[in-house]
Scaffold this active site. Structure first.
Site, PDB file in Angstrom:
ATOM      1  N   SER A  53       0.826  -1.211   0.000  1.00 45.68           N
ATOM      2  CA  SER A  53       0.000   0.000   0.000  1.00 45.68           C
ATOM      3  C   SER A  53       0.858   1.257   0.000  1.00 45.68           C
ATOM      4  CB  SER A  53      -0.934   0.010   1.211  1.00 45.68           C
ATOM      5  OG  SER A  53      -0.235  -0.298   2.405  1.00 45.68           O
ATOM      6  N   GLU A 123      -0.086 -12.647  -1.514  1.00 46.56           N
ATOM      7  CA  GLU A 123      -1.514 -12.796  -1.750  1.00 46.56           C
ATOM      8  C   GLU A 123      -1.815 -14.044  -2.555  1.00 46.56           C
ATOM      9  OE1 GLU A 123      -2.270  -7.939  -2.049  1.00 46.56           O
ATOM     10  OE2 GLU A 123      -2.908  -9.254  -3.698  1.00 46.56           O
ATOM     11  N   GLU A 190      -9.141  -9.905   3.909  1.00 45.04           N
ATOM     12  CA  GLU A 190      -9.536  -8.530   3.566  1.00 45.04           C
ATOM     13  C   GLU A 190     -10.894  -8.494   2.894  1.00 45.04           C
ATOM     14  OE1 GLU A 190      -7.858  -4.556   1.224  1.00 45.04           O
ATOM     15  OE2 GLU A 190      -6.583  -6.342   1.425  1.00 45.04           O
TER      16      GLU A 190
END
Length: 272
Positions: A53, A123, A190
């Site tokens: 991020s 991920e 998430e």
């Protein structure tokens, strides 16, 4: 119900598993630089995530995809120099692990050697199984990430809640169980329905840390700049703003400008 906290001189991957077993919730925030990491660590946070991020927050990109491995190592090494207690998890950036397990291992080794980070996060589930296995076999701790996976944003086409449909929910549970079997020490979920997230957390012995995944998981993570109110364009339902630094900082800057223009700063006491 309050739970007695165990005091950890240093938080490790083993500490997080103990926290889950003891019913203690895990606190996790992002940091990308020395100064912020030092403040967050001194406050007593359990885990700092050096997230990709940074691509959005620090560099202004629309997605997390542009950030490079070299840039992640730079941010992570800055964070590591600022901490004394917490566990530092570093994201493997897009393109550094998806296609080739050998490349995944090289990327993870670079992060560990060059940044001093304590673990990596990546991920995906079954589709990156071989990359995870190779990294774990090298002795590098791995945190998984399922649900909304921002590196796959162009595949999904939206940042909406994931796994609302039964088929996707079943795959998410299967992937979560697989990540635990492979040896991941924790998992981030998430933007998934709270009931599903709680079901996953109850099915796993490793900690499940949520962001937009309800309160039934083992811990929570937020982007520090969001929860401090430094960003103001981003307003998802899961975000609680603990400060409004955007307004406070803007006011401070405006006051500084006024003081300089009016010759009020520096005063006699503020010069040599």
């Amino acid at each position: 119900m309050s739970v007695a906290k165990k005091e950890y001189k240093r938080v490790t991957v083993k500490s997080l598993v103990e926290m889950k077993a003891n019913g203690e919730k895990i606190s996790m925030l992002t940091a990308y630089d020395y100064t912020m990491a030092k403040i967050v660590d001194n406050a007593g946070i359990d885990v700092i995530l050096v997230g990709d991020s940074a691509s959005n927050v620090m560099a202004g990109h629309e997605t997390t995809l542009p950030i490079t491995l070299d840039q992640m190592i730079y941010h992570a090494s800055s964070v590591v120099r600022g901490i004394d207690r917490c566990l530092v998890v570093v994201d493997l950036p897009f393109g550094s692990y998806q296609s080739d397990p050998k490349e995944a291992l090289r990327s993870a080794i670079r992060i560990m050697k060059e940044s001093g980070g304590h673990s990596i996060k990546l991920e995906g589930g079954k589709e990156i199984k071989e990359s995870i296995k190779r990294i774990l076999n090298a002795g590098i701790p791995v945190m998984g990430h399922l649900g909304l996976t921002p590196q796959s944003i162009y595949k999904f086409g939206t940042y909406t809640v994931r796994a609302k449909e039964e088929e996707e929910a079943e795959k998410l549970m299967e992937d979560a169980l697989l990540l635990e079997r492979l040896g991941c020490f924790a998992l981030v979920l998430e933007k998934v329905p709270a009931k599903l997230a709680q079901k996953v957390a109850e099915a796993l012995t490793i900690p499940v840390i949520g962001i937009g995944a309800g309160g039934g998981v083992d811990g929570q993570v937020l982007v520090t700049h969001d929860m401090l109110g430094m960003t103001h364009e981003f307003n998802p339902r899961f975000l609680r703003r603990y400060l409004d630094l955007y307004t406070e900082m803007t006011g401070a800057f405006e006051q500084y400008i006024t003081d300089v223009k009016s010759r009020d700063f520096p005063s006699n006491k503020e010069q040599y």
